[in-house]
Design a protein around this motif. Structure first.
Motif: not given
Length: 261
Positions: A1-3, A26-31, A143-146, A151-152
């Motif tokens: 996945m490219g994000g 929360m989204i803004a803190r990470i991405a 969204a960052l491509g992980a 996730a599980g």
């Protein structure tokens, strides 16, 4: 996945509290570079059917991205949090039927996981606010491509919760269909594909009330019922310069009968 460069949010959180802002934060803190599109936060509280319909009818017109939906009366219970991969993006939210129709609208589920990796969640997860503490941080990482599998564990798509199929049946003179949603304007959307209208004449009865088959609201007289194909391709009932939901006295889950006069 490219994000992805986009995350969408669909919830029943309303606008009077800080719930939506907390999810944005929360989204803004990470991405921080990912754009967030607010679909709506005015889904009626706990109305999973309405949330599912809004989501499914909107995501095909959004950029490919991660689509978070939270209408979650079972928050904190044994219901699963899931992420569903599709050809058109990823859906994140509770496994309560909210996501299934949107997944089909985006090309069908290609993979699914349960959101159990604590490293992807908020440091402390509230029992009542998984939108902020589970779904938003998972969406940001995706969204960052992980990779989805981070996730599980994988989930068999066949075990995902799905909402009951809405009522739609043929009758001798037409058809009967369940009220799927009612929009802000009071238009009544039915769980019936628009091509069913082709079988009906220009003058129609809607639960015994006179109506016309039209292409626009202006095809009816002021105050009169008009049955048309709406922007989602479904049969809908409107009142020119009025509210069909009030005239028909219906709500989602009721069944309307349409027939030729």
């Amino acid at each position: 996945m490219g994000g992805y460069t986009c995350i969408s949010l669909t919830t029943d959180y309303g606008l009077a509290d800080g719930f939506v802002a907390a999810c944005h934060g929360m989204i803004a803190r990470i991405a921080p570079a990912v754009r967030v599109i607010d679909v709506t936060h005015l889904v009626p509280p706990a109305d999973v059917r309405r949330g599912a319909a809004v989501l499914a009818q909107t995501v095909p017109y959004l950029p490919a991205g991660v689509h978070v939906a939270v209408v979650d009366p079972g928050v904190g219970t044994a219901r699963r949090g899931v992420a569903l991969a599709t050809p058109g993006g990823v859906l994140v939210g509770p496994d309560n039927g909210l996501l299934a129709d949107a997944a089909e609208a985006l090309g069908g589920i290609t993979a699914a996981v349960e959101l159990t990796n604590p490293g992807w969640l908020a440091p402390t997860v509230s029992r009542t606010f998984h939108g902020r503490d589970v779904f938003a941080p998972v969406a940001a990482r995706l969204a960052l491509g992980a990779p989805l599998g981070g996730a599980g564990p994988a989930v068999d798509p066949g075990t995902l919760v799905r909402l009951p199929t809405p009522v739609l049946r043929r009758t001798g003179a037409g058809f009967a269909a369940e009220v799927l949603t009612v929009d802000h304007f009071g238009n009544v959307q039915l769980a019936a594909p628009g091509d069913l209208l082709e079988q009906l004449p220009d003058r129609i009865r809607v639960d015994g009330r006179a109506a016309v088959r039209g292409r626009t609201f202006g095809d009816a007289e002021v105050g009169a019922l008009v049955v048309h194909v709406d922007s989602a391709g479904l049969v809908a009932v409107a009142v020119r310069d009025g509210r069909a939901v009030d005239l028909l006295a219906v709500r989602p889950g009721d069944v309307l009968s349409l027939s030729g006069e």
